[in-house]
Design a protein around this motif. Structure first.
Motif, PDB file in Angstrom:
ATOM      1  N   ILE A 292       0.859  -1.178   0.000  1.00 37.41           N
ATOM      2  CA  ILE A 292       0.000   0.000   0.000  1.00 37.41           C
ATOM      3  C   ILE A 292       0.895   1.228   0.000  1.00 37.41           C
ATOM      4  CG2 ILE A 292      -1.607   1.388   1.378  1.00 37.41           C
ATOM      5  CD1 ILE A 292      -2.909  -1.136   2.335  1.00 37.41           C
ATOM      6  N   ALA A 293       0.652   2.134  -0.936  1.00 37.97           N
ATOM      7  CA  ALA A 293       1.383   3.402  -1.001  1.00 37.97           C
ATOM      8  C   ALA A 293       0.367   4.524  -1.160  1.00 37.97           C
ATOM      9  CB  ALA A 293       2.383   3.397  -2.147  1.00 37.97           C
ATOM     10  N   ILE A 294       0.062   5.190  -0.051  1.00 34.42           N
ATOM     11  CA  ILE A 294      -0.893   6.299  -0.063  1.00 34.42           C
ATOM     12  C   ILE A 294      -0.148   7.543   0.391  1.00 34.42           C
ATOM     13  CG2 ILE A 294      -3.158   7.107   0.656  1.00 34.42           C
ATOM     14  CD1 ILE A 294      -3.840   4.271   1.451  1.00 34.42           C
ATOM     15  N   MET A 295       0.431   8.238  -0.549  1.00 37.34           N
ATOM     16  CA  MET A 295       1.209   9.434  -0.256  1.00 37.34           C
ATOM     17  C   MET A 295       0.365  10.672  -0.548  1.00 37.34           C
ATOM     18  SD  MET A 295       4.796   8.095  -1.900  1.00 37.34           S
ATOM     19  CE  MET A 295       3.932   7.351  -3.294  1.00 37.34           C
ATOM     20  N   ALA A 296       0.355  11.604   0.400  1.00 39.31           N
ATOM     21  CA  ALA A 296      -0.434  12.816   0.215  1.00 39.31           C
ATOM     22  C   ALA A 296       0.090  13.620  -0.967  1.00 39.31           C
ATOM     23  CB  ALA A 296      -0.395  13.656   1.485  1.00 39.31           C
ATOM     24  N   ASP A 297      -0.789  14.408  -1.577  1.00 40.53           N
ATOM     25  CA  ASP A 297      -0.371  15.297  -2.665  1.00 40.53           C
ATOM     26  C   ASP A 297       0.599  16.332  -2.110  1.00 40.53           C
ATOM     27  OD1 ASP A 297      -2.068  13.915  -4.314  1.00 40.53           O
ATOM     28  OD2 ASP A 297      -3.710  15.345  -4.111  1.00 40.53           O
ATOM     29  N   ASP A 298       1.757  16.513  -2.788  1.00 39.77           N
ATOM     30  CA  ASP A 298       2.862  17.328  -2.278  1.00 39.77           C
ATOM     31  C   ASP A 298       3.104  18.517  -3.201  1.00 39.77           C
ATOM     32  OD1 ASP A 298       5.183  18.330  -1.186  1.00 39.77           O
ATOM     33  OD2 ASP A 298       6.155  16.375  -0.986  1.00 39.77           O
ATOM     34  N   ALA A 299       2.916  19.743  -2.657  1.00 39.34           N
ATOM     35  CA  ALA A 299       3.072  20.951  -3.459  1.00 39.34           C
ATOM     36  C   ALA A 299       4.510  21.419  -3.566  1.00 39.34           C
ATOM     37  CB  ALA A 299       2.214  22.072  -2.862  1.00 39.34           C
ATOM     38  N   CYS A 300       5.440  20.736  -2.909  1.00 40.55           N
ATOM     39  CA  CYS A 300       6.835  21.193  -2.888  1.00 40.55           C
ATOM     40  C   CYS A 300       7.728  20.487  -3.891  1.00 40.55           C
ATOM     41  CB  CYS A 300       7.416  21.050  -1.479  1.00 40.55           C
ATOM     42  SG  CYS A 300       6.965  22.423  -0.396  1.00 40.55           S
ATOM     43  N   TYR A 301       7.184  19.619  -4.722  1.00 41.70           N
ATOM     44  CA  TYR A 301       7.976  18.948  -5.748  1.00 41.70           C
ATOM     45  C   TYR A 301       7.282  19.113  -7.099  1.00 41.70           C
ATOM     46  CZ  TYR A 301      10.836  16.562  -2.238  1.00 41.70           C
ATOM     47  OH  TYR A 301      11.703  16.284  -1.225  1.00 41.70           O
ATOM     48  N   ASP A 302       8.103  19.339  -8.128  1.00 41.16           N
ATOM     49  CA  ASP A 302       7.524  19.373  -9.467  1.00 41.16           C
ATOM     50  C   ASP A 302       7.574  17.979 -10.081  1.00 41.16           C
ATOM     51  OD1 ASP A 302      10.134  18.910 -10.300  1.00 41.16           O
ATOM     52  OD2 ASP A 302      10.475  20.980 -10.950  1.00 41.16           O
ATOM     53  N   GLU A 303       7.184  17.868 -11.334  1.00 42.23           N
ATOM     54  CA  GLU A 303       7.100  16.558 -11.975  1.00 42.23           C
ATOM     55  C   GLU A 303       8.451  15.881 -12.118  1.00 42.23           C
ATOM     56  OE1 GLU A 303       5.087  17.070 -15.642  1.00 42.23           O
ATOM     57  OE2 GLU A 303       3.129  17.520 -14.726  1.00 42.23           O
ATOM     58  N   SER A 304       9.527  16.670 -12.156  1.00 47.63           N
ATOM     59  CA  SER A 304      10.864  16.080 -12.288  1.00 47.63           C
ATOM     60  C   SER A 304      11.447  15.661 -10.947  1.00 47.63           C
ATOM     61  CB  SER A 304      11.799  17.091 -12.946  1.00 47.63           C
ATOM     62  OG  SER A 304      12.024  18.214 -12.094  1.00 47.63           O
ATOM     63  N   GLY A 305      10.739  15.983  -9.858  1.00 51.21           N
ATOM     64  CA  GLY A 305      11.233  15.636  -8.532  1.00 51.21           C
ATOM     65  C   GLY A 305      12.047  16.725  -7.877  1.00 51.21           C
ATOM     66  N   ALA A 306      12.116  17.901  -8.474  1.00 52.67           N
ATOM     67  CA  ALA A 306      12.879  19.016  -7.910  1.00 52.67           C
ATOM     68  C   ALA A 306      12.046  19.759  -6.870  1.00 52.67           C
ATOM     69  CB  ALA A 306      13.304  19.971  -9.010  1.00 52.67           C
ATOM     70  N   ILE A 307      12.704  20.221  -5.791  1.00 50.91           N
ATOM     71  CA  ILE A 307      12.024  20.993  -4.754  1.00 50.91           C
ATOM     72  C   ILE A 307      11.755  22.402  -5.270  1.00 50.91           C
ATOM     73  CG2 ILE A 307      12.219  21.948  -2.431  1.00 50.91           C
ATOM     74  CD1 ILE A 307      13.922  19.567  -1.679  1.00 50.91           C
ATOM     75  N   ILE A 308      10.513  22.875  -5.133  1.00 50.21           N
ATOM     76  CA  ILE A 308      10.136  24.169  -5.688  1.00 50.21           C
ATOM     77  C   ILE A 308       9.577  25.109  -4.623  1.00 50.21           C
ATOM     78  CG2 ILE A 308       9.723  23.291  -8.003  1.00 50.21           C
ATOM     79  CD1 ILE A 308       6.739  23.137  -7.330  1.00 50.21           C
ATOM     80  N   CYS A 309       9.825  24.819  -3.341  1.00 50.48           N
ATOM     81  CA  CYS A 309       9.324  25.703  -2.297  1.00 50.48           C
ATOM     82  C   CYS A 309      10.443  26.004  -1.300  1.00 50.48           C
ATOM     83  CB  CYS A 309       8.116  25.107  -1.576  1.00 50.48           C
ATOM     84  SG  CYS A 309       8.443  23.569  -0.698  1.00 50.48           S
ATOM     85  N   ALA A 310      10.266  27.081  -0.541  1.00 51.52           N
ATOM     86  CA  ALA A 310      11.244  27.479   0.463  1.00 51.52           C
ATOM     87  C   ALA A 310      11.195  26.523   1.645  1.00 51.52           C
ATOM     88  CB  ALA A 310      10.965  28.910   0.920  1.00 51.52           C
ATOM     89  N   TRP A 311      12.252  26.578   2.496  1.00 43.93           N
ATOM     90  CA  TRP A 311      12.351  25.679   3.638  1.00 43.93           C
ATOM     91  C   TRP A 311      11.156  25.828   4.573  1.00 43.93           C
ATOM     92  CZ3 TRP A 311      14.303  21.405   5.379  1.00 43.93           C
ATOM     93  CH2 TRP A 311      14.339  21.165   6.747  1.00 43.93           C
TER      94      TRP A 311
END
Length: 609
Positions: A338-357
Motif C-alpha cells: 500500500i502506497a498512499i502518499m499525500a499530494d505534495d506541493a513542494c515537488y515538481d514533476e521532475s522531482g525538484a524541490i520548488i518551495c522554500a524551507w
C-alpha cells in the motif's frame, strides 16, 4: 448481521457460547427465568443482540449527568405450583439505582422486591442494605420497612427506594448488599442480592468514536478520536464478562506477552430502537455515561474504514466498490503493498524541490488529501510494504500486519510507533516527524535500515543506547542508520557491526567509536563538536562528511583506497590530512569523480610529520 453479545437486562449479561449456557442452566430454569420455591417464575427479559458496531461520537459532559431508572417490560406468568400456601419474597437481581457513574454524597439505593410465593403478601416487612468500599468490610446495615398499600400479588414485583441515602462520592468500587426480612419466608436463598457499582470522575470529553465486538473470538475494536474530534486510531483486544455484576472488561495484549486491562463498561443496556447506554471507563480516553447508536450497515464480513481518503484509495485501486465506510474484508487478504502518499506541493514533476524551507516544513499547507486514520489496515495480513508519506497521522496500529517489511512514515505527526508485532520489519523511515515519537525496536531484530532524521525539527535529544531514548543493541543486522539533524549527545553502535551507512550530522555528539565498523562506506558526522576520529578500520569508506566540526591536529585517511567524496571544511584546528600516493595524485591531477573539499589552511601530506 451477526449477533456478537447477548445482554439480559437486569438479570445478567451473557455471551452466546456453550460454556455460559451450561452455567446459567445450573442456576436458573432452562428458559433463563428465576423461580421461587413455589415454582412461580419471573421470566427473563427478552435478549438483545449487540450487532457489531456501536458509535458514540456525540458524547460530552457538562456537569453531573442524572441517572434514570430503567423500566423493563416483563411477561410474568405462573409456570406451576408446588406449594399452594407459600409466602416468599426476595430481591430480584436488577441493575437499578444507583448505576455506575459520577456518584454523589446522597445516592438513593433502590431494590426490586418480588413475590416468589403462591400467595399474595399483605403484611409489611423489613428491607435492608449495607455497603462496602473497595476491599473494606461492610458498614452499618440500614433497615427500613416496606409497607404494602394493598397487596403484592404472586409473581409481581415493585421498586423500593430507601429513604436513607448513601455517600458514594469517593471514586472507587462499592459493593451493595440488599436483603428482605419476612418472618414467614419459605426460602432465604433469594432474600439477598449483591451488586457492584463504580463511582467515577467523568472526563469532559469522550474520545471514543465506536466499538465493534466480535463473538467468534471475544475480540473488540475500539476506535478513538483525537482532540479535534477526528477518528484517528483503533485499539485491538479481547473482552471478558462478569455476568453477576454486568461488567464488560477490555484487555489488550502487550508486546512482551502480558495482558493489560485498559477499561470497563458498566451497566450496559440496549433499547428497542438500537440505542446503547452504559458507563465506560477507559483511562486517557473516556470516563463517561455514554449514549450511542447501532451502525446498521455493519456486518461481520466487513472492515470499518472511518477515513474517506483511505477508502477512496481502496475504491480507486479496486479493493472496494463504493464509498460507504466499509470494505469486504476478504478483498484485502492477499494485498502485499500500500502506497498512499499525500499530494505534495513542494515537488515538481521532475522531482525538484520548488518551495522554500519554511513552506517545506509547513505540512498543513504543503500536503493535501491527507489520511488522518489508518483503521482498516488490520484487514491486510499479507502486507509487506506500507508507504504513508505526507499524511496527517498521529497514531497507527500495525500489530496485525506481522508480514510487514518496509514502513515509510515520513512527514507525519506520530506520537507512538509500536512495531512489536512486526518481527519481519527490515526498514522503517520516520523522517521529519513533527513530534518525538515513542519507539521501541527490541522486537525487530531483522531491521536493516532505520531512518529518523530531523525529528520534531531537531528536538530529539539524549542518547541512543541501553537506557536511552531507544536501544540499537539487538539490531545486529542493521546496515544503515540515519539520525541526522537532531540533538543527540551520543549514539552507541557497538553491536551494529554490519553498518555500511551511518549519518549522524547535525547532532551534539562529541565522540563516537566506529573502529569496529569495517564495512562502513558512507559516514557523516558534520556540524558536531567532535574533536577526533579513529577511522583506521574504515578502509571501505567511499563518502565522508566532517564539515563544521572541531577536529584537532592530524586526520589519517591514507588507508581509504575508495574514498571519493570527502568534506572537511570549517575545522579551524585541523592542521594536516594524511593521504596515500593514489589520493595525492588524484588531488593534484583533478581526477574524475574525485571530490575532496577542505580548508586551505590544512596541509595534505604522505606522512604529516
Amino acid at each position: 448481521m451477526k449477533n456478537l453479545i447477548t445482554i439480559v437486562l437486569g438479570l445478567s449479561i451473557m455471551f452466546g457460547c456453550s460454556n455460559y449456557d451450561s452455567e446459567v442452566d445450573s442456576i436458573n430454569n432452562s428458559d433463563g427465568s428465576t423461580p421461587g420455591p413455589s415454582g412461580n417464575v419471573f421470566p427473563a427479559v427478552n435478549t438483545i443482540g449487540v450487532s457489531g458496531q456501536w458509535e458514540f461520537i456525540e458524547n460530552k459532559v457538562s456537569g453531573k449527568i442524572k441517572q434514570k431508572r430503567q423500566t423493563y417490560k416483563r411477561g410474568i406468568h405462573l409456570i406451576r405450583s408446588t406449594y399452594n400456601d407459600s409466602l416468599d419474597v426476595g430481591v430480584l437481581p436488577e441493575a437499578v439505582l444507583p448505576l455506575t457513574g459520577q456518584l454523589s454524597e446522597n445516592e438513593t439505593i433502590t431494590a426490586v422486591i418480588g413475590n416468589f410465593g403462591y400467595l399474595p403478601i399483605f403484611n409489611e416487612f423489613l428491607v435492608s442494605y449495607k455497603i462496602a468500599y473497595e476491599d473494606e468490610a461492610f458498614g452499618e446495615e440500614i433497615f427500613e420497612t416496606y409497607t404494602i398499600s394493598d397487596s403484592l400479588a404472586s409473581v409481581d414485583f415493585t421498586y423500593f427506594d430507601f429513604a436513607t441515602t448513601a455517600n458514594l462520592s469517593q471514586p472507587g468500587a462499592y459493593t451493595i448488599e440488599m436483603s428482605t426480612h419476612l418472618d414467614t419466608d419459605m426460602d432465604s436463598e433469594n432474600n439477598i442480592y449483591t451488586r457492584i457499582v463504580q463511582s467515577l470522575t467523568f472526563s469532559d470529553v469522550c474520545n471514543i468514536h465506536s466499538l465493534i465486538f466480535e463473538e467468534s473470538n471475544s475480540a473488540f475494536k475500539l476506535y478513538t478520536l483525537d482532540d479535534n474530534g477526528t477518528c484517528n486510531y483503533v485499539v485491538f483486544g479481547n473482552y471478558t464478562l462478569d455476568q453477576e455484576n454486568n461488567i464488560i472488561t477490555l484487555f489488550v495484549n502487550e508486546s512482551g506477552g502480558s495482558v493489560t486491562k485498559i477499561g470497563q463498561i458498566y451497566d450496559a443496556a440496549l433499547d428497542d430502537n438500537g440505542g446503547f447506554t452504559g458507563a465506560i471507563s477507559v483511562e486517557g480516553l473516556c470516563v463517561q455515561l455514554l449514549d450511542g447508536f447501532e451502525e446498521e450497515s455493519y456486518a461481520s464480513n466487513l472492515t470499518y474504514i472511518p477515513d474517506d481518503n483511505l477508502e477512496q484509495w481502496l475504491v480507486d485501486e479496486g479493493f472496494d466498490n463504493q464509498m460507504d465506510d466499509y470494505m469486504l474484508t476478504s478483498n484485502a487478504q492477499n494485498m502485499a503493498g500500500i502506497a498512499i502518499m499525500a499530494d505534495d506541493a513542494c515537488y515538481d514533476e521532475s522531482g525538484a524541490i520548488i518551495c522554500a524551507w519554511e513552506d517545506f516544513m509547513d505540512y498543513d499547507s504543503r500536503f493535501s488529501n491527507r489520511l488522518t486514520n489508518l483503521a482498516a489496515i488490520e484487514a491486510f495480513p499479507s502486507l509487506q510494504i506500507l508507504n504513508l508519506t505526507g499524511n496527517d497521522l498521529d497514531s497507527i496500529n500495525i500489530t496485525k500486519n506481522s508480514q510487514l517489511k518496509y514502513l515509510y512514515l515520513n512527514f507525519n505527526s506520530f506520537y507512538t510507533i509500536d512495531t512489536s508485532g512486526n518481527p519481519n520489519l527490515e526498514e522503517i523511515s520516520l523522517d521529519n516527524n513533527k513530534t518525538i515519537p515513542k519507539v521501541d525496536f527490541s522486537q525487530n531484530s531483522s531491521m536493516k535500515i532505520l531512518a529518523m532524521p530531523n525529528i520534531a525539527l531537531g528536538k530529539m535529544s539524549g542518547y541512543i543506547g541501553p537506557g536511552g531514548y531507544f536501544d540499537l543493541s539487538n539490531l545486529t543486522q542493521l546496515e544503515a542508520l540515519m539520525l541526522g539533524n537532531n540533538n543527540l549527545t551520543s549514539v552507541d553502535v557497538s553491536n551494529n557491526n554490519n553498518l555500511w551507512k551511518l549519518q549522524l550530522g547535525g547532532n551534539n555528539i562529541a565522540e563516537i567509536d566506529v573502529s569496529h565498523l569495517v564495512s562502513l562506506t558512507e559516514f557523516s558526522i558534520h556540524q558536531s563538536p567532535i574533536t577526533s576520529l579513529d577511522l583506521s578500520s574504515s578502509t571501505q569508506l567511499y563518502k565522508l562528511n566532517i564539515n563544521d566540526c572541531d577536529l584537532q591536529g592530524t586526520l589519517d585517511l591514507s588507508m581509504m583506497e575508495n574514498l571519493m567524496e570527502f568534506s572537511a571544511g570549517n575545522n579551524p584546528n585541523l592542521t594536516c590530512i594524511k593521504v596515500n600516493q593514489t589520493q595525492l595524485d588524484n588531488i593534484n591531477n583533478g581526477a574524475t569523480n574525485f571530490e575532496w573539499n577542505y580548508d586551505s589552511s590544512v596541509t595534505i601530506s604522505l606522512d604529516c610529520d
